[in-house]
Structure formats: C-alpha cells, structure tokens
Write a protein that holds these residues in place. Structure first.
Motif, PDB file in Angstrom:
ATOM      1  N   ARG A  41       0.830  -1.214   0.000  1.00  0.00           N
ATOM      2  CA  ARG A  41       0.000   0.000   0.000  1.00  0.00           C
ATOM      3  C   ARG A  41       0.859   1.256   0.000  1.00  0.00           C
ATOM      4  N   ARG A  75      -6.491   0.076  -6.279  1.00  0.00           N
ATOM      5  CA  ARG A  75      -5.651   1.033  -5.543  1.00  0.00           C
ATOM      6  C   ARG A  75      -5.466   2.318  -6.344  1.00  0.00           C
ATOM      7  N   SER A  85      -6.137   0.511  -0.480  1.00  0.00           N
ATOM      8  CA  SER A  85      -5.039   1.476  -0.503  1.00  0.00           C
ATOM      9  C   SER A  85      -4.876   2.111   0.873  1.00  0.00           C
TER      10      SER A  85
END
Length: 322
Positions: free
Chosen positions: A50, A93, A235
């Motif tokens: 992330r 994401r 994310s």
C-alpha cells in the motif's frame, strides 16, 4: 601518454557517463525512492504494498511531494504483479488514489515477457515489481543464480532510465509483538542487496495506524520515519508524523557546494522571487551559461541545494527559516 580518441563496442568515453550523472536526478522521490533500483521490504501484510502504491500514484499524478519529500521526476507507471487477484487490487488502488486514466499500466507476471517489459518500460518513469517471491517461481529465495537471472533484466531497465521498485519479504523472526525493530533488508540472496541502490524497510506493526520506516542508501543519509496511514479498501493515504535526525557526517565539500548554491539564489534579487524550484532552475541555466548542460540539470542541482540548506519559499522569497 597514449590518448584513445574513439571508444568502440560497449565502451563510451567517461564524458558520456558524466553527462548522464549530472543531468539525471539521484532520486525519484528525494531521499525516499532512488532513481535507479529500490527494494521495499517488510513482513507480509505490514503495509509495504500500500505504501508503494501510494508512491506510484503520486508519481503518476505528477504530485509535487510525497510525505513531505519532493517528487523529482514524474510520469507513467508500470506494475507487474504475481499473486492471484493482485492485478485487480492494483487497479482498485490506483482508482482509490484518483490516478487519471491511462497513467498506470498493470500486467500479470510472465517470465517469458521480459523483452516486452523492457520495451514498454522505456515509456514509463517507474516500474513496480510485486513481488520478488512470486517472480522466482520454483527457485529458492536464497539461490544466487536465480537472483542474478531475475535482477539482470531489471538492472537493464533501470540503466535505460526507468526507476525500478521491487517489493519483497524480510527475514522471519519472533519480534512482531515485542515492539523491537526487525533487521532491515530483503530476505534471501545477497545479490538483491548488491542490486539495490536503496532499501526502504517497513518495521513490524506496533500500532494500527502508524508505521516505522527505515531508509538506507549509499547516495543519501539514513532516514528513519514514522508514517501515519489512513486505510482504504485496498489502498492507504500516508503522511509524515516525524523523522529522526541522521547524525552521520556528510562530506564537507558536498555540503559547502550545495549551501553556496542556495545562498546564490537567496541573494539574487530576481531568482529569490521565483516561486517554483523548476523556475529557479531555468533562471540559473540562463544566468550562468556553461555551468549546467540543461535547465533540468540546474533545477535538480537547486533541489539538492534546497534540501541540504533547509531552504523554503517564504513570504515571497527563497530563504532559510529562522
């Protein structure tokens, strides 16, 4: 002394390599992501993917900073993913980070496609490989030959001007709940540590919404950061909470040269009023012909000078805060 006037084959005159070094930045994100080869290490699920996704999104969006560090270069991003379902996750994401359409390309890893990756990487600013273990297939993580085979095409991509980030696991230990930091670096062959120009290591989780990060590179002083994460579905948005000062001595000559450049700008009645670092670079290039080969090189030199001097654009001029 015999002078060789014309090099041939794989050799080029040193001037060629010196010009490249002067005109290209050392870092894609100042002090955080090297312009050549990087590894991002940590335990599974600690949040390293992330964090890399947020960096990639900032570069693709052409943001000016990431977690307080200047983004020196920006552009399209390529992502190669190995784990089942991760190509979709990477797509999500990028959408959660509001990346414009077409700025990030994502592919499932295929070991037969290295030539395709090398060709398409020439149009990208950043290549993310997620992750090392999946790319090795049946090979052992400690196998030096397998590591060399994997790192060689990535090194070639970096040599051609595309920054490479490899996400990898760190060595397993029993410190996850102890509050002590794990050893930094990638698990497995030492070839990976020889290949990387920078390692960003995310330490074991001690609090749910913060992560301690150690950054080590021969081209920058050590950085130890504490980042705050606001978690999304796939994310995270990251911000800098604090940074521990590195007390190692830098070379006196480098410090002096960079401080002198910042002072030159701060003392110049015209340049000190230019509100963007890139604009200062253009001004330096025009005002001091022959000192830099391009305005981009002058801009990057000023960026390093500003970082070293701690300078900021305050109250309409470049200066060092009191």
């Amino acid at each position: 002394m015999t002078v060789v006037s014309q090099w041939s084959g794989p050799f080029r005159s040193f001037e060629y390599w010196a010009d490249l070094a002067e005109n290209e930045p050392d870092f894609l994100i100042a002090g955080m992501l090297h312009a050549a080869t990087n590894t991002v290490s940590g335990k599974p699920t600690v949040g390293k993917t992330r964090l890399v996704a947020a960096m990639a999104a900032a570069i693709a969006r052409e943001d000016e900073t990431f977690c307080g560090s200047e983004i020196v270069g920006a552009g399209p991003v390529m992502v190669i993913s190995t784990d089942a379902g991760e190509t979709r996750r990477w797509g999500l994401r990028m959408r959660e980070h509001d990346v414009p359409d077409g700025r990030v390309g994502i592919a499932k890893f295929n070991p037969l496609d290295w030539r395709l990756y090398e060709g398409q990487a020439k149009a990208a600013r950043l290549l993310v490989v997620d992750n090392l273990t999946g790319c090795l297939g049946d090979a052992r993580i400690g196998d030096d030959d397998a590591a060399r085979k994997f790192c060689t095409p990535l090194a070639e991509i970096a040599e051609n001007g595309t920054t490479v980030v490899m996400i990898a696991h760190s060595a397993k230990n029993s410190e996850a709940q102890s509050g002590r930091y794990t050893p930094t670096g990638v698990m497995g062959s030492t070839v990976y540590r020889a290949w990387e120009r920078l390692n960003l290591h995310m330490h074991d989780v001690t609090e749910p919404n913060t992560r301690a990060v150690a950054i080590r590179s021969n081209d920058h002083s050590n950085r130890d950061l504490v980042l705050r994460a606001e978690w999304g579905r796939s994310s995270a948005d990251w911000s800098l909470l604090n940074e521990r000062e590195d007390t190692r001595q830098r070379t006196e000559e480098t410090h002096q040269r960079r401080n002198q450049l910042f002072d030159r700008v701060a003392d110049d009645p015209e340049l000190c009023r230019v509100d963007s670092a890139r604009g200062v670079g253009r001004g330096l290039f025009e005002k001091y012909p022959g000192e830099w080969t391009t305005s981009e090189a002058a801009y990057k030199a000023f960026g390093r000078a500003r970082s070293t001097a701690g300078g900021e654009f305050i109250e309409g001029r470049w200066q060092i805060p009191a």
